[in-house]
Scaffold this active site. Structure first.
Site, PDB file in Angstrom:
ATOM      1  N   ASP A 120      36.466  30.448  46.366  1.00 49.57           N
ATOM      2  CA  ASP A 120      37.255  30.931  45.231  1.00 49.57           C
ATOM      3  C   ASP A 120      38.404  29.955  44.964  1.00 49.57           C
ATOM      4  OD1 ASP A 120      39.471  32.417  43.883  1.00 49.57           O
ATOM      5  OD2 ASP A 120      38.085  34.095  44.029  1.00 49.57           O
TER       6      ASP A 120
ATOM      7  N   THR B 159      39.620  39.724  49.665  1.00 54.45           N
ATOM      8  CA  THR B 159      40.412  40.757  48.996  1.00 54.45           C
ATOM      9  C   THR B 159      40.073  42.106  49.608  1.00 54.45           C
ATOM     10  OG1 THR B 159      38.773  41.233  47.277  1.00 54.45           O
ATOM     11  CG2 THR B 159      40.348  39.450  46.830  1.00 54.45           C
TER      12      THR B 159
ATOM     13  N   LYS C 160      23.726  43.902  47.116  1.00 53.56           N
ATOM     14  CA  LYS C 160      23.619  43.624  45.675  1.00 53.56           C
ATOM     15  C   LYS C 160      24.427  42.394  45.290  1.00 53.56           C
ATOM     16  CE  LYS C 160      24.657  47.692  43.817  1.00 53.56           C
ATOM     17  NZ  LYS C 160      24.714  48.775  42.809  1.00 53.56           N
TER      18      LYS C 160
ATOM     19  N   PHE D  73      43.605  38.563  55.281  1.00 49.31           N
ATOM     20  CA  PHE D  73      43.574  38.065  53.901  1.00 49.31           C
ATOM     21  C   PHE D  73      44.306  39.006  52.947  1.00 49.31           C
ATOM     22  CE2 PHE D  73      39.655  35.727  55.293  1.00 49.31           C
ATOM     23  CZ  PHE D  73      40.117  34.450  54.996  1.00 49.31           C
TER      24      PHE D  73
ATOM     25  N   ALA E 264      47.084  40.484  53.048  1.00 43.49           N
ATOM     26  CA  ALA E 264      48.513  40.205  52.875  1.00 43.49           C
ATOM     27  C   ALA E 264      48.773  39.110  51.853  1.00 43.49           C
ATOM     28  CB  ALA E 264      49.132  39.829  54.221  1.00 43.49           C
TER      29      ALA E 264
ATOM     30  N   GLU F 229      38.426  51.744  45.086  1.00 45.07           N
ATOM     31  CA  GLU F 229      37.121  51.956  45.727  1.00 45.07           C
ATOM     32  C   GLU F 229      37.246  52.807  46.988  1.00 45.07           C
ATOM     33  OE1 GLU F 229      34.040  51.421  45.050  1.00 45.07           O
ATOM     34  OE2 GLU F 229      34.046  50.052  43.341  1.00 45.07           O
TER      35      GLU F 229
END
Length: 592
Positions: free
Chosen positions: A258, A346, A358, A391, A393, A406
């Site tokens: 990313d 994330t 998926k 990650f 933070a 979610e």
């Protein structure tokens, strides 16, 4: 019943689509004074002497042997030369319904004769005809039986009702089977006249053959919790181990990263591999929803070609949910499937995108001029997942709230205990970005993440390919899809899921599934997590279109999950426009 003439002259196998029985029957049971036609003892009896001609047919063109190929055309017509003209004329003079009744009446009585006659023949057509007869045998059973040293399976097709016989092939007895399918179609027609009532029963037996290949995909992947903040520590070998075992001297690896992660951790990732003597090639892509398109997949495929990734060499996908979806799509396509390792960065990706199978991208349709969320994708499992909660933070408060969208969804449909944790500690976790020392020491932070992952895996694991479409984890995913795709909408995935989720809470209330106390409790929890509960884009047209899209996506039914209490849910398929209108009106009564 008096049978005359030699039936051998009238039995033949011809190219057509029905199995009937050739016979010649002369009937003189009913006195000539009786003019009516009536049914007795499964036979149609008529006055005077009448004969019945029926013809054996098979379904497939390969039923004609090579030496008879030249006779194919003459097989297509019924013209037995040995039938006396007087008898043939008499047959043709009968009304069609009478002829049909006579034909059907003889089917059962001649079953044994067909089995004996056809079973002795060696042609492909005759062997299928023999199977057709066995299908009509009332004593036949489904299951398996041994024919010599071969175990033959028998089953009934759940769609057509055909009897299927499966014979394993010698060199692949567990996977490949030769089959014959035999289907009986029976129709009855009743015609009433002033003189009599005639029942005509037509039976059509069709057969086919082919092969079935059975192979169970060995789906197995580990979702690994990494010690907090140690993933890129050179002492920790988990990241390198996940990239597979390679021959000595093979010192290169490939990673999709990313763009934002590359800014924060790019040097650290490269240094990790450099210390281990590995040259890392990276493909950096943007990880926003707007970038989740075919062009991003093509970028990865181009770089994989340039890198010359080996067929069994896993590559790394490091980033948020969009990057993991894009990379998974590329992994599925490259060389028809190569392994890849998910490294979510994330909160949303850690509890959602990383743990299932998926992958997908949004599709821009040139015909409708619309963009469809996740319309193109695949079910393709990663070889492993590496989850490091450190990650989280690095995210801002909005992205952490987005991830809670979610998590709260899972609590509402599956776990009141998880909801209690969110209600009590969610606000503090958002504020401290999961770095509250007291919550870390008490284990609350890890309990929330672990419970979310475990619930998701419990729901997905037995239904990886979504053969069952009534899924509680689809909660919040009916109206949110269109909310996210509204041009210019400033809404993230978890936020849209939460707006959808609260709208469904209101529908549950209107249906009497839950009380207003429960509605208010859930509403307050959502607000404590800084999650939106409504959107200006949520109007009747969008809501009703979402229901129509759900019917298309979920194979003919809405299958919209609604909660019946916190931690319990049910899927419904009868939401109406009027119900949506009432729910939208009630939504305006809350202080969003």
């Amino acid at each position: 019943i008096i049978r005359r003439h030699n039936k051998q002259n009238f039995h033949s196998t011809i190219n057509a689509d029905k199995l009937l029985i050739t016979s010649l029957t002369q009937n003189n049971i009913v006195p000539p004074t009786e003019r009516n036609i009536f049914k007795r003892n499964h036979y149609i009896h008529i006055p005077y002497s009448i004969m019945t001609i029926k013809v054996t047919r098979s379904i497939s063109s390969f039923g004609v042997s090579p030496e008879d190929e030249s006779k194919r055309d003459e097989f297509m017509v019924i013209a037995p030369p040995t039938v006396p003209k007087s008898i043939a004329d008499m047959w043709e003079s009968l009304a069609p319904d009478v002829r049909a009744a006579l034909i059907s009446s003889e089917l059962k009585s001649d079953n044994g004769m067909i089995k004996q006659r056809l079973g002795n023949s060696s042609t492909p057509t005759v062997s299928r005809a023999s199977s057709s007869v066995s299908f009509m045998d009332q004593n036949s059973s489904l299951g398996s039986s041994k024919e010599g040293d071969v175990e033959v399976r028998r089953e009934t097709c759940p769609v057509s009702g055909a009897e299927v016989t499966l014979t394993p092939l010698e060199r692949a007895p567990e996977n490949v089977f030769a089959f014959t399918k035999t289907h009986l179609d029976e129709k009855s027609e009743v015609v009433k006249t002033s003189a009599a009532t005639v029942t005509t029963t037509t039976k059509v037996v069709s057969t086919s053959r082919g092969w079935r290949n059975i192979f169970s995909l060995p789906i197995s992947y580990d979702v690994n919790m990494v010690a907090h903040g140690t993933l890129f520590d050179t002492v920790n070998s988990q990241l390198l181990d996940a990239t597979g075992v390679h021959p000595e001297g093979y010192n290169t690896r490939f990673a999709v990263v990313d763009a934002e992660v590359d800014v924060l951790y790019g040097d650290k990732i490269k240094d990790y591999f450099k210390v281990k003597g590995i040259e890392l090639t990276t493909c950096v892509i943007n990880g926003g929803e707007a970038d989740k398109r075919q062009q991003a997949v093509d970028t990865i495929l181009d770089d994989l070609c340039a890198y010359k990734l080996r067929r069994r060499e896993p590559f790394l996908a490091i980033g948020g949910g969009c990057v993991l979806d894009i990379a998974g799509m590329a992994a599925c396509l490259y060389r028809r499937g190569v392994p890849f390792v998910r490294v979510p960065t994330t909160l949303l990706a850690i509890v959602d995108a990383s743990v299932g199978v998926k992958n997908g991208i949004d599709y821009c349709c040139c015909v409708t001029d619309e963009t469809y969320k996740n319309r193109v994708g695949s079910f393709y499992a990663p070889s492993a997942c590496l989850l490091d909660p450190a990650f989280i933070a690095s995210q801002d408060a909005r992205n952490i709230s987005n991830g809670f969208g979610e998590i709260l969804k899972l609590a509402l449909v599956r776990s009141s205990d998880l909801f209690d944790l969110l209600e009590a500690h969610g606000a503090a976790l958002v504020e401290t970005r999961f770095e509250d020392e007291s919550l870390k020491q008490s284990g609350v932070s890890s309990r929330i993440i672990d419970a979310s992952i475990q619930i998701m895996l419990e729901e997905l694991g037995p239904n990886l390919w979504e053969t069952k479409l009534d899924r509680c984890v689809d909660y919040g995913h009916t109206f949110s899809k269109l909310l996210e795709m509204v041009p210019g909408a400033d809404i993230m995935h978890g936020e849209a899921v939460n707006v959808d989720g609260f709208f469904c809470i209101v529908i549950s209330y209107l249906r009497g599934y839950i009380g207003m106390d429960t509605v208010n409790r859930i509403f307050n929890c959502m607000k404590s997590l800084n999650l939106p509960t409504n959107s200006t884009d949520l109007h009747l047209e969008l809501a009703w279109q979402s229901c129509q899209d759900a019917i298309e996506h979920r194979h003919g039914e809405q299958r919209i999950p609604l909660i019946t209490e916190i931690g319990e849910s049910v899927c419904v398929s009868d939401i109406t426009e009027e119900e949506l209108t009432r729910a939208l009106d009630l939504m305006t009564k809350f202080d969003h």
